[in-house]
Design an enzyme around this catalytic site. Structure first.
Site, PDB file in Angstrom:
ATOM      1  N   TYR A   1      -1.337   0.459  10.304  1.00  0.00           N
ATOM      2  CA  TYR A   1      -1.549  -0.100   8.966  1.00  0.00           C
ATOM      3  C   TYR A   1      -0.333   0.191   8.083  1.00  0.00           C
ATOM      4  CZ  TYR A   1      -3.404  -0.762   4.256  1.00  0.00           C
ATOM      5  OH  TYR A   1      -3.585  -1.169   2.953  1.00  0.00           O
TER       6      TYR A   1
ATOM      7  N   SER B   1       0.846  -1.192   0.000  1.00  0.00           N
ATOM      8  CA  SER B   1       0.000   0.000   0.000  1.00  0.00           C
ATOM      9  C   SER B   1       0.879   1.237   0.000  1.00  0.00           C
ATOM     10  CB  SER B   1      -0.899   0.018   1.243  1.00  0.00           C
ATOM     11  OG  SER B   1      -1.542   1.275   1.386  1.00  0.00           O
TER      12      SER B   1
END
Length: 265
Positions: free
Chosen positions: A169, A156
Site C-alpha cells: 500500500y 497517504s
C-alpha cells in the site's frame, strides 16, 4: 489514508460566492460514493462544479447524485472497476472533457510481505497507481489544450511513514507521489496544475471497520490528538483546485494533524 468504501458527508448550503468559485467547471471524482470522495464531491458541487461521480455501487451513486441535486448542484454517476484497464479507459471516455480530476479511489490491505499475494500486489498497483496514471494520460492532454486544469491525487502518509505491515500500500502511494511531481512538470507549462494530498488516518465507515471501531487509538498519534474527518480533506482539495492556489504545482500537501516527535518531551 484515502477511503473509497465508506459513506459520510452531506450537501451543505450553497451561497452565491461559493457557487461562483467553480461555476462552469466539470470535476471527475473517483471513489466518490464514500468517505473522502463523497465529501469532495459534495463540496465541489456546492461550490458550483458539475460533478461526475465515479464508484462501483450504482445504488450509492444514485444516493450521492440525489444529495447533490437536493442542494442545487449538478451531478451524474459512472460505475467502473478501476482494477480493470478497459474500465478505466471507458470511465475517461464517458466522463469526456473535465476541468478538475480528483484521483481519490483507493484500496488497502495492511498485510505483512509474506501474507501479500501476487493478486493483492497487482490490485494495489492497479487501483492506486495505474488507474490515476491512465486517467491523467487520457484527460490531462485536453486540459492542456484548453490551457487550464487542476488534478489532485489523494495519497497517504503511508507513502513516507514506515511500518512492519502494508508495504505494498505504501509503495503504491509513494509511486503516486512521484507521478504527481512528474505530471506537474509535464503539464504545468500548459496551465494544468497537479498536486497531491497526503492524509493520515481519516475517520470513515471503512477505516472504523478496518480498525474494529477503535479509531480512538489514533488520538495519541498526531499533534491534533485525533483522527481526521473527510470534510477536512475535502476542504484541502477545494483549495488546490480553486484559483486561489494558482501558484501551487507539484506539491504533496501533508494533512496528518502534525507528526509527534519520537523524542521524549
Amino acid at each position: 489514508m484515502s477511503d473509497s468504501t465508506a459513506s459520510t458527508g452531506s450537501a451543505g448550503p450553497s451561497d452565491s460566492a461559493g457557487l461562483a468559485g467553480l461555476g462552469g467547471r466539470t470535476a471527475l471524482v473517483t471513489g466518490a460514493t464514500a468517505g473522502i470522495g463523497r465529501a469532495v464531491a459534495l463540496l465541489l458541487a456546492a461550490r458550483g462544479a458539475e460533478v461526475i461521480a465515479h464508484g462501483r455501487d450504482p445504488r450509492r451513486g444514485a444516493d450521492l447524485v440525489a444529495a447533490i441535486e437536493a442542494g442545487g448542484g449538478r451531478a451524474r454517476f459512472i460505475a467502473a472497476d478501476l482494477s480493470v484497464t478497459a474500465e478505466v479507459t471507458r470511465l475517461a471516455a464517458e466522463a469526456g472533457p473535465v476541468d478538475i480530476l480528483v484521483n481519490n479511489a483507493g484500496v488497502w490491505d495492511f498485510a505483512t510481505t509474506p501474507a501479500t499475494s501476487a493478486d493483492m500486489f497487482d490490485r494495489h498497483l492497479a487501483v492506486n497507481t495505474r488507474a490515476p496514471f491512465l486517467l491523467v494520460g487520457a484527460l490531462a492532454p485536453e486540459m492542456a489544450k484548453r490551457g487550464r486544469g487542476a488534478i489532485v491525487n489523494i495519497s497517504s502518509t503511508a507513502a513516507t511513514w514506515v511500518a512492519p505491515i502494508g508495504a505494498v500500500y505504501g509503495a503504491s502511494k509513494a509511486a503516486l507521489d512521484m507521478l504527481t511531481r512528474n505530471w506537474a512538470t509535464e503539464f504545468g507549462p500548459h496551465g494544468v496544475r497537479v498536486n497531491a494530498i497526503s492524509p493520515a488516518a481519516i475517520r470513515t465507515d471503512g477505516t472504523e471497520l478496518m480498525f474494529g471501531g477503535n479509531m480512538d487509538a489514533f488520538d495519541s498519534v498526531t499533534l491534533r490528538g485525533r483522527a481526521g474527518e473527510p470534510d477536512e480533506i475535502a476542504e484541502a482539495v477545494l483549495f488546490l483546485v480553486e484559483d486561489r492556489s494558482s501558484y501551487i504545482n507539484g506539491a504533496v500537501l501533508a494533512a496528518h494533524g502534525g507528526e509527534r516527535s519520537l523524542l521524549p518531551s
